[in-house]
Design a protein around this motif. Sequence first.
Motif, PDB file in Angstrom:
ATOM      1  N   TYR A 264     -14.221 -23.246 -23.573  1.00  0.00           N
ATOM      2  CA  TYR A 264     -13.104 -22.667 -24.316  1.00  0.00           C
ATOM      3  C   TYR A 264     -11.823 -23.428 -23.992  1.00  0.00           C
ATOM      4  O   TYR A 264     -11.047 -23.762 -24.881  1.00  0.00           O
ATOM      5  CB  TYR A 264     -12.967 -21.199 -23.920  1.00  0.00           C
ATOM      6  N   ALA A 265     -11.648 -23.723 -22.693  1.00  0.00           N
ATOM      7  CA  ALA A 265     -10.453 -24.454 -22.272  1.00  0.00           C
ATOM      8  C   ALA A 265     -10.428 -25.838 -22.913  1.00  0.00           C
ATOM      9  O   ALA A 265      -9.401 -26.271 -23.434  1.00  0.00           O
ATOM     10  CB  ALA A 265     -10.419 -24.558 -20.747  1.00  0.00           C
ATOM     11  N   LEU A 266     -11.573 -26.522 -22.896  1.00  0.00           N
ATOM     12  CA  LEU A 266     -11.623 -27.864 -23.487  1.00  0.00           C
ATOM     13  C   LEU A 266     -11.282 -27.809 -24.970  1.00  0.00           C
ATOM     14  O   LEU A 266     -10.532 -28.634 -25.481  1.00  0.00           O
ATOM     15  CB  LEU A 266     -13.006 -28.484 -23.290  1.00  0.00           C
ATOM     16  N   ALA A 267     -11.846 -26.808 -25.664  1.00  0.00           N
ATOM     17  CA  ALA A 267     -11.573 -26.677 -27.095  1.00  0.00           C
ATOM     18  C   ALA A 267     -10.097 -26.406 -27.342  1.00  0.00           C
ATOM     19  O   ALA A 267      -9.563 -26.713 -28.401  1.00  0.00           O
ATOM     20  CB  ALA A 267     -12.419 -25.564 -27.705  1.00  0.00           C
ATOM     21  N   SER A 268      -9.438 -25.800 -26.352  1.00  0.00           N
ATOM     22  CA  SER A 268      -8.024 -25.457 -26.510  1.00  0.00           C
ATOM     23  C   SER A 268      -7.117 -26.504 -25.892  1.00  0.00           C
ATOM     24  O   SER A 268      -5.906 -26.321 -25.835  1.00  0.00           O
ATOM     25  CB  SER A 268      -7.733 -24.115 -25.851  1.00  0.00           C
TER      26      SER A 268
ATOM     27  N   VAL B 332       0.198 -27.353 -28.410  1.00  0.00           N
ATOM     28  CA  VAL B 332       0.843 -26.537 -27.386  1.00  0.00           C
ATOM     29  C   VAL B 332       0.601 -25.053 -27.650  1.00  0.00           C
ATOM     30  O   VAL B 332       0.301 -24.277 -26.740  1.00  0.00           O
ATOM     31  CB  VAL B 332       2.368 -26.826 -27.345  1.00  0.00           C
ATOM     32  N   GLY B 333       0.676 -24.650 -28.911  1.00  0.00           N
ATOM     33  CA  GLY B 333       0.476 -23.245 -29.269  1.00  0.00           C
ATOM     34  C   GLY B 333      -0.934 -22.789 -28.930  1.00  0.00           C
ATOM     35  O   GLY B 333      -1.131 -21.699 -28.377  1.00  0.00           O
ATOM     36  N   ILE B 334      -1.930 -23.619 -29.234  1.00  0.00           N
ATOM     37  CA  ILE B 334      -3.315 -23.255 -28.904  1.00  0.00           C
ATOM     38  C   ILE B 334      -3.490 -23.121 -27.404  1.00  0.00           C
ATOM     39  O   ILE B 334      -4.112 -22.179 -26.919  1.00  0.00           O
ATOM     40  CB  ILE B 334      -4.301 -24.322 -29.443  1.00  0.00           C
ATOM     41  N   GLN B 335      -2.928 -24.061 -26.662  1.00  0.00           N
ATOM     42  CA  GLN B 335      -3.051 -23.977 -25.205  1.00  0.00           C
ATOM     43  C   GLN B 335      -2.519 -22.659 -24.677  1.00  0.00           C
ATOM     44  O   GLN B 335      -3.199 -21.955 -23.932  1.00  0.00           O
ATOM     45  CB  GLN B 335      -2.264 -25.107 -24.537  1.00  0.00           C
ATOM     46  N   SER B 336      -1.286 -22.320 -25.055  1.00  0.00           N
ATOM     47  CA  SER B 336      -0.704 -21.140 -24.425  1.00  0.00           C
ATOM     48  C   SER B 336      -1.390 -19.870 -24.907  1.00  0.00           C
ATOM     49  O   SER B 336      -1.605 -18.951 -24.129  1.00  0.00           O
ATOM     50  CB  SER B 336       0.812 -21.087 -24.575  1.00  0.00           C
ATOM     51  N   SER B 337      -1.807 -19.827 -26.180  1.00  0.00           N
ATOM     52  CA  SER B 337      -2.517 -18.607 -26.609  1.00  0.00           C
ATOM     53  C   SER B 337      -3.897 -18.538 -25.951  1.00  0.00           C
ATOM     54  O   SER B 337      -4.349 -17.462 -25.570  1.00  0.00           O
ATOM     55  CB  SER B 337      -2.624 -18.536 -28.135  1.00  0.00           C
ATOM     56  N   ALA B 338      -4.565 -19.682 -25.759  1.00  0.00           N
ATOM     57  CA  ALA B 338      -5.902 -19.660 -25.149  1.00  0.00           C
ATOM     58  C   ALA B 338      -5.853 -19.127 -23.723  1.00  0.00           C
ATOM     59  O   ALA B 338      -6.698 -18.330 -23.317  1.00  0.00           O
ATOM     60  CB  ALA B 338      -6.520 -21.057 -25.164  1.00  0.00           C
ATOM     61  N   ILE B 339      -4.848 -19.547 -22.958  1.00  0.00           N
ATOM     62  CA  ILE B 339      -4.745 -19.083 -21.572  1.00  0.00           C
ATOM     63  C   ILE B 339      -4.516 -17.577 -21.537  1.00  0.00           C
ATOM     64  O   ILE B 339      -5.150 -16.853 -20.772  1.00  0.00           O
ATOM     65  CB  ILE B 339      -3.619 -19.829 -20.817  1.00  0.00           C
ATOM     66  N   VAL B 340      -3.646 -17.085 -22.410  1.00  0.00           N
ATOM     67  CA  VAL B 340      -3.381 -15.646 -22.438  1.00  0.00           C
ATOM     68  C   VAL B 340      -4.629 -14.881 -22.890  1.00  0.00           C
ATOM     69  O   VAL B 340      -5.024 -13.882 -22.277  1.00  0.00           O
ATOM     70  CB  VAL B 340      -2.177 -15.326 -23.356  1.00  0.00           C
ATOM     71  N   VAL B 341      -5.292 -15.364 -23.946  1.00  0.00           N
ATOM     72  CA  VAL B 341      -6.490 -14.682 -24.469  1.00  0.00           C
ATOM     73  C   VAL B 341      -7.577 -14.605 -23.405  1.00  0.00           C
ATOM     74  O   VAL B 341      -8.179 -13.550 -23.175  1.00  0.00           O
ATOM     75  CB  VAL B 341      -7.016 -15.400 -25.727  1.00  0.00           C
ATOM     76  N   GLN B 342      -7.831 -15.724 -22.717  1.00  0.00           N
ATOM     77  CA  GLN B 342      -8.885 -15.741 -21.699  1.00  0.00           C
ATOM     78  C   GLN B 342      -8.543 -14.816 -20.536  1.00  0.00           C
ATOM     79  O   GLN B 342      -9.408 -14.137 -20.001  1.00  0.00           O
ATOM     80  CB  GLN B 342      -9.084 -17.152 -21.153  1.00  0.00           C
ATOM     81  N   SER B 343      -7.280 -14.803 -20.144  1.00  0.00           N
ATOM     82  CA  SER B 343      -6.890 -13.966 -19.021  1.00  0.00           C
ATOM     83  C   SER B 343      -6.971 -12.490 -19.381  1.00  0.00           C
ATOM     84  O   SER B 343      -7.348 -11.667 -18.552  1.00  0.00           O
ATOM     85  CB  SER B 343      -5.476 -14.320 -18.558  1.00  0.00           C
ATOM     86  N   ILE B 344      -6.629 -12.155 -20.616  1.00  0.00           N
ATOM     87  CA  ILE B 344      -6.758 -10.753 -21.041  1.00  0.00           C
ATOM     88  C   ILE B 344      -8.229 -10.363 -21.030  1.00  0.00           C
ATOM     89  O   ILE B 344      -8.610  -9.327 -20.491  1.00  0.00           O
ATOM     90  CB  ILE B 344      -6.162 -10.536 -22.450  1.00  0.00           C
ATOM     91  N   ALA B 345      -9.101 -11.220 -21.589  1.00  0.00           N
ATOM     92  CA  ALA B 345     -10.530 -10.903 -21.674  1.00  0.00           C
ATOM     93  C   ALA B 345     -11.139 -10.748 -20.290  1.00  0.00           C
ATOM     94  O   ALA B 345     -11.965  -9.876 -20.058  1.00  0.00           O
ATOM     95  CB  ALA B 345     -11.262 -11.979 -22.463  1.00  0.00           C
ATOM     96  N   ALA B 346     -10.736 -11.605 -19.350  1.00  0.00           N
ATOM     97  CA  ALA B 346     -11.344 -11.565 -18.020  1.00  0.00           C
ATOM     98  C   ALA B 346     -10.663 -10.536 -17.120  1.00  0.00           C
ATOM     99  O   ALA B 346     -11.092 -10.323 -15.995  1.00  0.00           O
ATOM    100  CB  ALA B 346     -11.261 -12.946 -17.375  1.00  0.00           C
ATOM    101  N   GLY B 347      -9.615  -9.889 -17.651  1.00  0.00           N
ATOM    102  CA  GLY B 347      -8.900  -8.905 -16.828  1.00  0.00           C
ATOM    103  C   GLY B 347      -8.160  -9.541 -15.667  1.00  0.00           C
ATOM    104  O   GLY B 347      -8.004  -8.937 -14.619  1.00  0.00           O
ATOM    105  N   THR B 348      -7.704 -10.790 -15.820  1.00  0.00           N
ATOM    106  CA  THR B 348      -7.021 -11.468 -14.713  1.00  0.00           C
ATOM    107  C   THR B 348      -5.571 -11.797 -15.048  1.00  0.00           C
ATOM    108  O   THR B 348      -5.055 -12.834 -14.658  1.00  0.00           O
ATOM    109  CB  THR B 348      -7.726 -12.790 -14.335  1.00  0.00           C
TER     110      THR B 348
END
Lengths: 454, 454
Positions: A264-268, B332-348
């Motif tokens: 997911y990170a790589l794709a992003s 840049v937009g994909i990066q920052s949304s991906a980090i937030v999305v993954q952290s929300i999903a993982a509860g971290t």
Amino acid sequence: MANFELTRKFVEELKVLIDKQDNEEVSRILDDLHPADIAELFEELNIDEAKYIYFLLDDDKAADVLIELDEYDRLRFLESLPSEVIARRFIDKMDSDDAADVISEFDPNRQQEVISYIEDANVAGDIVDLLNYDENTAGGLMAKELIKVKENWSIPTCLRSMRRQAENIDEVYYVYVVDNNGKLKGTLSLKKMLLSSTGKLVSDIYNPDVISVGVDTPAEEVSNIMDKYGLVALPVVDHVGRLAGRITIDDVVDFMREEAGKDYALASGITGDVEASDSIWLLTKARIPWLFIGLIGGLFGSRVVGSFGGILDLYPQLAFFMPLIAAMGGNVGIQSSAIVVQSIAAGTMGLASPIKKLLKEFSVAVLNASVLAGLAFVYNMLIGSQEALTLTVSGAMFSVIIFASIFGAVVPLFLNKIKIDPAVATGPFVTTLNDIIGMGIYLTIGTFFYNWLA
Amino acid sequence: MANFELTRKFVEELKVLIDKQDNEEVSRILDDLHPADIAELFEELNIDEAKYIYFLLDDDKAADVLIELDEYDRLRFLESLPSEVIARRFIDKMDSDDAADVISEFDPNRQQEVISYIEDANVAGDIVDLLNYDENTAGGLMAKELIKVKENWSIPTCLRSMRRQAENIDEVYYVYVVDNNGKLKGTLSLKKMLLSSTGKLVSDIYNPDVISVGVDTPAEEVSNIMDKYGLVALPVVDHVGRLAGRITIDDVVDFMREEAGKDYALASGITGDVEASDSIWLLTKARIPWLFIGLIGGLFGSRVVGSFGGILDLYPQLAFFMPLIAAMGGNVGIQSSAIVVQSIAAGTMGLASPIKKLLKEFSVAVLNASVLAGLAFVYNMLIGSQEALTLTVSGAMFSVIIFASIFGAVVPLFLNKIKIDPAVATGPFVTTLNDIIGMGIYLTIGTFFYNWLA
């Protein structure tokens, strides 16, 4: 111990207690927490508060917390402790796979030192064995702790031996059956043991249909096998078929989560497994490499566009649709590479030949391209754009979608063929290249139509 | 049964045997295959070949294969069978959670009909119960089959009851302890049973520290809990704390895989969980919606760029860097949304307030923006671009990176707040909006610098 949810209020109250050095009350709170919760709590504390808490835990719980910490926090914490304490207080209390994971994070000298302090020579030997395996193979995932019985044993002998062996193991999922040479023969389910009469031999009741992997099997294959066959534990055999260890589902779930996160990170366009709670420096470091590649690509793209400076000078309205064409190429390319990458990772590519796969991708692309180029055509007709512009936008969109689809599928297939992780193909890499090539296609078609119709 | 790898050769040879109606040889081959392998094989066969094979399997194996098939193949297959056959040959042989999953795919009338043919009223009742739960909750994931013992039983009573209960269950991971009202009190580990003397009561040896979830707990939380605490099975309790069922890790692993696949697909602009082996029609349907949104966005973007037609007419070289600025905003937009999305999903996400999170994102953005805008500045100086263009490109890049970072983080945080899956924010949605806004920022800054320096 109910489910625990870490709140800001909880952390603040605990910090006050730590500040007051109220050992008794802090210990009482810690008693109610699972090691995983304590590890989560650690991320909210400074290093002194964390150490204070850590030394209030008993050795078993301290070892469990250590495993739950993330690598970075763990190393920072262990660095300040002498090797002897690490060996006696932590390593001795861990399963061999966790112990090997923790030790593998040290430099080679420290590894030697910690191992030399382990009291039980068998435990030390197991850990040294495990350190030899690549962490992304079955050998790197497995633990040495398991219960094995010999096929010619009676059920009572078997039960006696199991009781002895079970003392060192957290949970018993399967009992493995081996022959006199240690070769894996099958499994004995605990349910079968519950249901069988004591007069039987192990060989009467064991299940010889056992799925196993070799020590060198890649972790990704291990994960796919356990998922496909719904296994909670998987035996690992050495090169001559002897039982070497077992992998449990929790280790594989961790591996799967990490892999899914990485893809997911790589794709992003993010390198490394970062979280929103990581430091500004870590987050920047994870994001800038792909942005840098995007910058190089974009600057190169500006040369490509610049080489069409003449036609843009004459017909600046061509520029209006450049972002649309670039975005379309990028989006289509990500889609097709993502589907291929995911299918390769999940082992669901099917048996069709590469040519057939690309033909299919081509068909999908033609369908998508016809619809979208058609819609763009209608739009430009409706707003009364110049004929040349209308034809350029739709013609370029059609070509770019087809090119980007095929390109997005070929790159990961090719990378996989030459044994590079195809996931690196997704994200900014494919997007950037598609952007540049898309601009070239668009302006070439524009030059053609404007020259023709002018 | 060793690990099986499906090859084209194997499929072709089997098709020849099916064509010859060689029951004996085909049965011999099927005997060696795991149900999951047979399900994989089915995807390479036509419906008649699949049916031929299916009716050579014994009922238990046939039921197992049915569960392993994907939803689409299973429905197509079951449609052609009478409800009575489905109930007697398949549903009766399945665990309640699998049975409920299969039945839930039918329309309500067919559901009723199949359930009416189930012989055992308890089994039918369990399935009807399970059908009431949302599939994305603990109730929807759990099975009714479990082993429970009462806290006041002696070990021999307990063993007798366990033997009886174990007959209906595939694998025993935990034994649950309940009080006389059926309320969950704790777990009894099989290891403890192996090690304990028979003179004790269940209440002497059970572990009261049991982690459980309610029937309404969302599946994502279930998955995070099992992952965090390393559990292979998790008991589910009803609203008054009575043991209602148990969730096993294999079901959660399936759920996790699906979720990871869905998030990845959304980030890549694909709707639904498609694989490279799916049909051209399915693949097109999964890809065109986001492309359509991209088209609308891009056409709207062309109006935005068009509104700056005057400045582009005068200075067409501004167009050279449009794809770079658009791509940078998108990445840049994909990066920052991906980090937030993954952290929300993982509860971290950690405990920091939203303001603090955005401040951090802002700091990361300023760092990235400074480096990249600086590099673009140096590049334009080196190639001797016009002063106004040099300032515009770097100024716009700086602004766009910061805007896109914040925007990419705010959108998923906001969606999560209003209970929409934040994963939809990633991919083409954020990219398209960032493209348009980025073009607006770039050309506004361009107008400013060219007017100022001209």
